[in-house]
Design an enzyme around this catalytic site. Sequence first.
Site, PDB file in Angstrom:
ATOM      1  N   TYR A  58       0.828  -1.210   0.000  1.00 42.80           N
ATOM      2  CA  TYR A  58       0.000   0.000   0.000  1.00 42.80           C
ATOM      3  C   TYR A  58       0.863   1.261   0.000  1.00 42.80           C
ATOM      4  CZ  TYR A  58      -4.185  -2.821   1.037  1.00 42.80           C
ATOM      5  OH  TYR A  58      -5.218  -3.718   0.973  1.00 42.80           O
ATOM      6  N   SER A 214     -13.797  -3.968  -0.466  1.00 40.50           N
ATOM      7  CA  SER A 214     -14.772  -3.306  -1.333  1.00 40.50           C
ATOM      8  C   SER A 214     -16.197  -3.748  -0.998  1.00 40.50           C
ATOM      9  CB  SER A 214     -14.474  -3.579  -2.809  1.00 40.50           C
ATOM     10  OG  SER A 214     -15.220  -2.715  -3.647  1.00 40.50           O
ATOM     11  N   LYS A 220     -16.797   2.252  -8.132  1.00 35.55           N
ATOM     12  CA  LYS A 220     -17.643   1.637  -9.162  1.00 35.55           C
ATOM     13  C   LYS A 220     -19.109   1.905  -8.865  1.00 35.55           C
ATOM     14  CE  LYS A 220     -18.568  -2.740 -11.523  1.00 35.55           C
ATOM     15  NZ  LYS A 220     -18.264  -4.187 -11.595  1.00 35.55           N
ATOM     16  N   PHE A 222     -20.384   4.401  -6.607  1.00 33.21           N
ATOM     17  CA  PHE A 222     -20.724   5.808  -6.461  1.00 33.21           C
ATOM     18  C   PHE A 222     -20.457   6.634  -7.720  1.00 33.21           C
ATOM     19  CE2 PHE A 222     -20.316   4.641  -1.941  1.00 33.21           C
ATOM     20  CZ  PHE A 222     -21.529   5.127  -1.496  1.00 33.21           C
TER      21      PHE A 222
END
Length: 304
Positions: A58, A214, A220, A222
């Site tokens: 990350y 997710s 995807k 919103f």
Amino acid sequence: MSIEQVKISPSGPSLSRLVAGTMTWGEWGVDYSANKMADLIQHCLGLGITTFDHADIYGHYSTEETFGEALNQLGTSVRAQMQLVTKCGINLKTHRRPDIRVKSYDSSRAHIIASAERSLKNLQTDYLDLLLIHRPDPLMHPAEVAEAFQHLKESGKVRHFGVSNFTPSQFELLADCTSLVTNQVECNALHTDCLFDGTFDQLLTADIRPMIWSPIGGAKYFNGEGTAVLRLRDAVQTLSAKYDDVGEDVILLAWLLQHPVGCHPVLGTTKPKRLEKARLALNLQLDRQDWFIILEAGRGHEVA
């Protein structure tokens, strides 16, 4: 309203039912400083969100380190209140790893141990509550992974192990060699594969709770376009109005939490208000037909 901790499997750790996902805390999102991360950590803990989900990659391999600086500021008493989860096994092409020529997977004993030890250093902690193999590696030898896990457990560096994004057969392959306490997978109303491909069936049989990345559908849902997204958004907005205008994200989380497998959603937001609001989903029981309205909207067809 606080958030309960639940054992993720009979032999696994207790994790908060809602998990703070750190993927966008650093360079891949809001790019918070250690001071800002410290504030967000304290806010999460105040809500009862005690589990924090990381991965070594990350922020192009930088988010763990900044989070560790934040933890150092907060002190050892704060570390004792939380559960740290991280993932390893992906080699990412990035300016911080110039030796990596191609994005690839590495589940070798040496790589798993080195990655875990690097995460411990970056997070400034003596142990990880849970270490996951990030993606199934086609070159994975289960016995070699089991050896790495055993070494890390015996040395006190990692307390529990699991996987992420594994199919049922891949999970079973590794579980035959070593104890796995979870499978972190994608599941939301636009991505329902886990409900039908055996993933949740397998975990229910073993009394193992999945962590869900997710859980709402992220950008995807919103920001996405197309018939499926618009159809689902319309259904969820209608149901939100029915359930006292709780909000679309709460409806979608409640839909996921209602599955008997006992999901632990990993929340991707860094906004305190959205973290607070997410707690409403824990006590929201959707009417059974409303649950299927969301399923039908997300899949684009009614059940058989």
